[in-house]
Design a protein around this motif. Structure first.
Motif, PDB file in Angstrom:
ATOM      1  N   GLU A  47      11.989  10.370  -0.895  1.00 33.85           N
ATOM      2  CA  GLU A  47      11.088  11.420  -1.349  1.00 33.85           C
ATOM      3  C   GLU A  47       9.802  10.811  -1.920  1.00 33.85           C
ATOM      4  OE1 GLU A  47      11.679  14.488  -0.829  1.00 33.85           O
ATOM      5  OE2 GLU A  47      13.837  14.564  -0.463  1.00 33.85           O
ATOM      6  N   ARG A  48       8.680  11.288  -1.440  1.00 27.50           N
ATOM      7  CA  ARG A  48       7.392  10.816  -1.945  1.00 27.50           C
ATOM      8  C   ARG A  48       7.052  11.511  -3.259  1.00 27.50           C
ATOM      9  NH1 ARG A  48       4.351   7.940   1.424  1.00 27.50           N
ATOM     10  NH2 ARG A  48       5.133   7.654   3.542  1.00 27.50           N
ATOM     11  N   GLY A  49       6.400  10.768  -4.150  1.00 30.98           N
ATOM     12  CA  GLY A  49       5.951  11.357  -5.403  1.00 30.98           C
ATOM     13  C   GLY A  49       7.017  11.482  -6.466  1.00 30.98           C
ATOM     14  N   ILE A  50       8.204  10.930  -6.230  1.00 35.09           N
ATOM     15  CA  ILE A  50       9.250  10.883  -7.263  1.00 35.09           C
ATOM     16  C   ILE A  50       9.358   9.443  -7.755  1.00 35.09           C
ATOM     17  CG2 ILE A  50      11.711  11.070  -7.766  1.00 35.09           C
ATOM     18  CD1 ILE A  50      11.894  13.444  -5.981  1.00 35.09           C
ATOM     19  N   ALA A  51       9.167   9.247  -9.048  1.00 38.16           N
ATOM     20  CA  ALA A  51       9.220   7.908  -9.639  1.00 38.16           C
ATOM     21  C   ALA A  51      10.635   7.611 -10.127  1.00 38.16           C
ATOM     22  CB  ALA A  51       8.229   7.793 -10.796  1.00 38.16           C
ATOM     23  N   LEU A  52      11.260   6.605  -9.544  1.00 37.16           N
ATOM     24  CA  LEU A  52      12.565   6.144 -10.002  1.00 37.16           C
ATOM     25  C   LEU A  52      12.386   5.328 -11.272  1.00 37.16           C
ATOM     26  CD1 LEU A  52      14.044   4.962  -6.567  1.00 37.16           C
ATOM     27  CD2 LEU A  52      14.055   7.269  -7.574  1.00 37.16           C
ATOM     28  N   VAL A  53      13.331   5.481 -12.220  1.00 34.39           N
ATOM     29  CA  VAL A  53      13.215   4.815 -13.529  1.00 34.39           C
ATOM     30  C   VAL A  53      14.538   4.177 -13.911  1.00 34.39           C
ATOM     31  CG1 VAL A  53      12.605   5.079 -15.959  1.00 34.39           C
ATOM     32  CG2 VAL A  53      11.584   6.622 -14.260  1.00 34.39           C
ATOM     33  N   THR A  54      14.496   2.899 -14.282  1.00 36.17           N
ATOM     34  CA  THR A  54      15.651   2.222 -14.880  1.00 36.17           C
ATOM     35  C   THR A  54      15.155   1.488 -16.119  1.00 36.17           C
ATOM     36  OG1 THR A  54      15.286   0.416 -13.304  1.00 36.17           O
ATOM     37  CG2 THR A  54      17.034   1.976 -12.782  1.00 36.17           C
ATOM     38  N   GLY A  58       0.790  -1.225   0.000  1.00 34.67           N
ATOM     39  CA  GLY A  58       0.000   0.000   0.000  1.00 34.67           C
ATOM     40  C   GLY A  58       0.818   1.269   0.000  1.00 34.67           C
ATOM     41  N   LEU A  59       2.141   1.144  -0.072  1.00 32.58           N
ATOM     42  CA  LEU A  59       3.028   2.308   0.052  1.00 32.58           C
ATOM     43  C   LEU A  59       3.538   2.837  -1.280  1.00 32.58           C
ATOM     44  CD1 LEU A  59       5.207   1.085   3.063  1.00 32.58           C
ATOM     45  CD2 LEU A  59       3.476   2.892   3.111  1.00 32.58           C
ATOM     46  N   VAL A  60       3.516   2.012  -2.316  1.00 30.95           N
ATOM     47  CA  VAL A  60       4.180   2.388  -3.564  1.00 30.95           C
ATOM     48  C   VAL A  60       3.271   2.230  -4.777  1.00 30.95           C
ATOM     49  CG1 VAL A  60       6.471   1.788  -2.685  1.00 30.95           C
ATOM     50  CG2 VAL A  60       5.144   0.060  -3.940  1.00 30.95           C
ATOM     51  N   GLU A  61       3.618   2.987  -5.804  1.00 31.06           N
ATOM     52  CA  GLU A  61       3.160   2.740  -7.172  1.00 31.06           C
ATOM     53  C   GLU A  61       4.353   2.128  -7.897  1.00 31.06           C
ATOM     54  OE1 GLU A  61       0.166   3.164  -8.177  1.00 31.06           O
ATOM     55  OE2 GLU A  61      -0.736   4.848  -7.073  1.00 31.06           O
ATOM     56  N   HIS A  62       4.125   1.120  -8.710  1.00 34.13           N
ATOM     57  CA  HIS A  62       5.238   0.526  -9.438  1.00 34.13           C
ATOM     58  C   HIS A  62       4.713  -0.190 -10.664  1.00 34.13           C
ATOM     59  CE1 HIS A  62       3.869  -3.331  -7.925  1.00 34.13           C
ATOM     60  NE2 HIS A  62       4.759  -3.915  -8.709  1.00 34.13           N
ATOM     61  N   LEU A  63       5.605  -0.460 -11.594  1.00 32.68           N
ATOM     62  CA  LEU A  63       5.269  -1.314 -12.725  1.00 32.68           C
ATOM     63  C   LEU A  63       6.535  -1.672 -13.490  1.00 32.68           C
ATOM     64  CD1 LEU A  63       5.406   0.378 -15.687  1.00 32.68           C
ATOM     65  CD2 LEU A  63       3.326   1.389 -14.778  1.00 32.68           C
ATOM     66  N   PHE A  64       6.398  -2.685 -14.341  1.00 31.30           N
ATOM     67  CA  PHE A  64       7.412  -3.006 -15.345  1.00 31.30           C
ATOM     68  C   PHE A  64       6.687  -2.942 -16.678  1.00 31.30           C
ATOM     69  CE2 PHE A  64      10.157  -5.694 -17.980  1.00 31.30           C
ATOM     70  CZ  PHE A  64      11.404  -5.160 -17.661  1.00 31.30           C
ATOM     71  N   SER A  65       7.201  -2.159 -17.607  1.00 30.59           N
ATOM     72  CA  SER A  65       6.495  -1.928 -18.861  1.00 30.59           C
ATOM     73  C   SER A  65       6.596  -3.121 -19.806  1.00 30.59           C
ATOM     74  CB  SER A  65       7.052  -0.680 -19.558  1.00 30.59           C
ATOM     75  OG  SER A  65       8.369  -0.919 -20.053  1.00 30.59           O
ATOM     76  N   ALA A 109       5.447  13.170 -16.004  1.00 36.45           N
ATOM     77  CA  ALA A 109       6.808  12.901 -16.484  1.00 36.45           C
ATOM     78  C   ALA A 109       7.814  13.771 -15.742  1.00 36.45           C
ATOM     79  CB  ALA A 109       6.892  13.144 -17.990  1.00 36.45           C
ATOM     80  N   GLU A 110       7.397  14.939 -15.279  1.00 36.91           N
ATOM     81  CA  GLU A 110       8.273  15.831 -14.521  1.00 36.91           C
ATOM     82  C   GLU A 110       8.622  15.262 -13.147  1.00 36.91           C
ATOM     83  OE1 GLU A 110       5.612  16.729 -16.199  1.00 36.91           O
ATOM     84  OE2 GLU A 110       6.414  18.109 -17.720  1.00 36.91           O
ATOM     85  N   ASP A 111       7.865  14.271 -12.691  1.00 32.55           N
ATOM     86  CA  ASP A 111       8.115  13.656 -11.384  1.00 32.55           C
ATOM     87  C   ASP A 111       9.061  12.461 -11.463  1.00 32.55           C
ATOM     88  OD1 ASP A 111       6.294  15.362 -10.038  1.00 32.55           O
ATOM     89  OD2 ASP A 111       4.625  14.144 -10.745  1.00 32.55           O
ATOM     90  N   MET A 112       9.552  12.130 -12.657  1.00 33.22           N
ATOM     91  CA  MET A 112      10.389  10.944 -12.843  1.00 33.22           C
ATOM     92  C   MET A 112      11.874  11.295 -12.820  1.00 33.22           C
ATOM     93  SD  MET A 112       8.245   8.986 -15.831  1.00 33.22           S
ATOM     94  CE  MET A 112       6.627   8.281 -15.507  1.00 33.22           C
ATOM     95  N   VAL A 113      12.684  10.345 -12.376  1.00 32.42           N
ATOM     96  CA  VAL A 113      14.151  10.498 -12.361  1.00 32.42           C
ATOM     97  C   VAL A 113      14.755   9.220 -12.926  1.00 32.42           C
ATOM     98  CG1 VAL A 113      16.213  10.799 -10.953  1.00 32.42           C
ATOM     99  CG2 VAL A 113      14.104  12.006 -10.348  1.00 32.42           C
ATOM    100  N   SER A 114      15.615   9.357 -13.932  1.00 32.14           N
ATOM    101  CA  SER A 114      16.193   8.202 -14.614  1.00 32.14           C
ATOM    102  C   SER A 114      17.628   7.929 -14.170  1.00 32.14           C
ATOM    103  CB  SER A 114      16.179   8.442 -16.128  1.00 32.14           C
ATOM    104  OG  SER A 114      16.785   7.369 -16.819  1.00 32.14           O
ATOM    105  N   SER A 115      18.013   6.678 -14.284  1.00 30.66           N
ATOM    106  CA  SER A 115      19.409   6.276 -14.101  1.00 30.66           C
ATOM    107  C   SER A 115      20.206   6.628 -15.353  1.00 30.66           C
ATOM    108  CB  SER A 115      19.483   4.767 -13.865  1.00 30.66           C
ATOM    109  OG  SER A 115      18.837   4.092 -14.938  1.00 30.66           O
ATOM    110  N   LYS A 116      21.510   6.419 -15.294  1.00 32.96           N
ATOM    111  CA  LYS A 116      22.384   6.522 -16.471  1.00 32.96           C
ATOM    112  C   LYS A 116      23.272   5.289 -16.437  1.00 32.96           C
ATOM    113  CE  LYS A 116      24.332   8.258 -20.129  1.00 32.96           C
ATOM    114  NZ  LYS A 116      23.648   8.174 -21.431  1.00 32.96           N
ATOM    115  N   GLN A 117      22.783   4.201 -17.008  1.00 31.68           N
ATOM    116  CA  GLN A 117      23.333   2.865 -16.775  1.00 31.68           C
ATOM    117  C   GLN A 117      24.564   2.572 -17.627  1.00 31.68           C
ATOM    118  OE1 GLN A 117      18.728   1.592 -16.076  1.00 31.68           O
ATOM    119  NE2 GLN A 117      19.897   0.439 -17.576  1.00 31.68           N
TER     120      GLN A 117
END
Length: 308
Positions: free
Chosen positions: A126-133, A35-42, A84-92
């Protein structure tokens, strides 16, 4: 809903298929239950990219139309209840470098330029920031500390796995947020399976050394039925390939062993049962496509509190 080719797993299906606004995506029930997170794998379905990128490509760096890629992120954002402004991407770059994400990073790699490189893991409170890899055969690793309410998301290819990215993530969360590994909820996402992933002696040698130190955990994994080998036998990180000097590498198992050795209980780790290479119409796979492909995305975000 697309009919997935699933791998045999003693623990049964651990990924749930979903569809919203024409976008098909996968979720882990264990993360949803918190109940704490939003998540998915596309998946490949539900985007607006064309040709070899069809249709939900999430890479800005493979030659796809930039506007189409941004539109794809915006479609994912609606599912996550963010922008989309709430997302932060890695640089793998196949490292075990981890970035502590703050509000100052919001939008980086999606709607703002990145000002960092060589980052394969992201952690935040931080709440409301979506991590992206992003992915096209490598292993996504999801982490949730439900006690301190912090999250982590990491990319682990064979190099990251040999360097034990999962352990580095658990340690980074402990150092920054006082996370205890026994309280973590972790998930190992869709990736290339051992039947599809053949490696040579150079790579295999590094995993042979790793597996030698994990014998007790292999027994536990087998006894508890988390993963089994062929015919119900003891699972192995490496097994002989069909050609002399070649081996089939099980990245799912290798990462499971790393997480278990880091102190995360087996019952708190979900392991995907979907191979990217066995499902090339549904998931991007570098091996299946010969490198002509887009990227999938893993997303993880702490929900905002109702008053925020």
């Amino acid at each position: 809903m697309f009919q997935i080719v699933r791998e045999e797993r003693a623990s049964g299906k651990v990924l749930k298929q979903n569809c919203m606004g024409g976008v098909e995506y996968l979720t882990f029930p264990a993360l949803e239950a918190s109940g704490l997170v939003e998540h998915l794998f596309s998946t490949r379905l539900g985007g607006c990219s064309k040709g070899i990128f069809s249709s939900m490509n999430l890479s800005f760096e493979r030659g796809d139309d930039q506007g189409d890629v941004l539109s794809n992120y915006e479609r994912i954002a609606k599912i996550l209840h963010c922008s989309a402004e709430d997302m932060v991407s890695s640089k793998q770059t196949h490292t075990v470098n981890i970035r502590l994400v703050t509000q100052a990073d919001r939008g980086k790699g999606i709607v703002r330029p990145l000002d960092y490189t060589d980052v394969d893991g992201l952690i935040t409170k931080e709440r409301g920031i979506a991590l992206v890899t992003t992915y096209a055969d490598c292993v996504p690793l999801y982490f949730l500390d439900p006690v301190h309410e912090v999250i982590g998301l990491a990319h682990s290819g064979w190099r990251g796995t040999v360097m034990e990215m999962g352990r580095h993530m658990a340690e980074a969360m402990s150092e920054n947020f006082n996370t205890r590994p026994e309280e973590l909820i972790a998930a190992i996402g869709p990736a290339i399976c051992s039947d599809c992933y053949q490696v040579g002696d150079d790579v295999a040698g590094q995993f042979k050394e790793m597996e030698a130190g994990f014998s007790d955990f292999l027994e536990e994994i087998w006894e508890k039925g988390t993963l089994t080998g062929r015919g119900g036998s003891l699972p192995r990180v490496l097994r002989p390939g069909g050609v002399c000097g070649k081996y089939q590498l099980n990245l799912w198992l290798a990462n499971l062993l790393i997480l278990r050795k880091a102190g995360i209980p087996l019952e708190r780790i979900s392991v995907a049962d979907v191979c990217t290479c066995h499902n090339p119409s549904y998931l991007f796979s570098h091996r299946a496509s010969g490198g002509r492909r887009g990227n999938l995305g893993a997303f993880l975000m702490l929900k905002k509190k109702p008053e925020e």
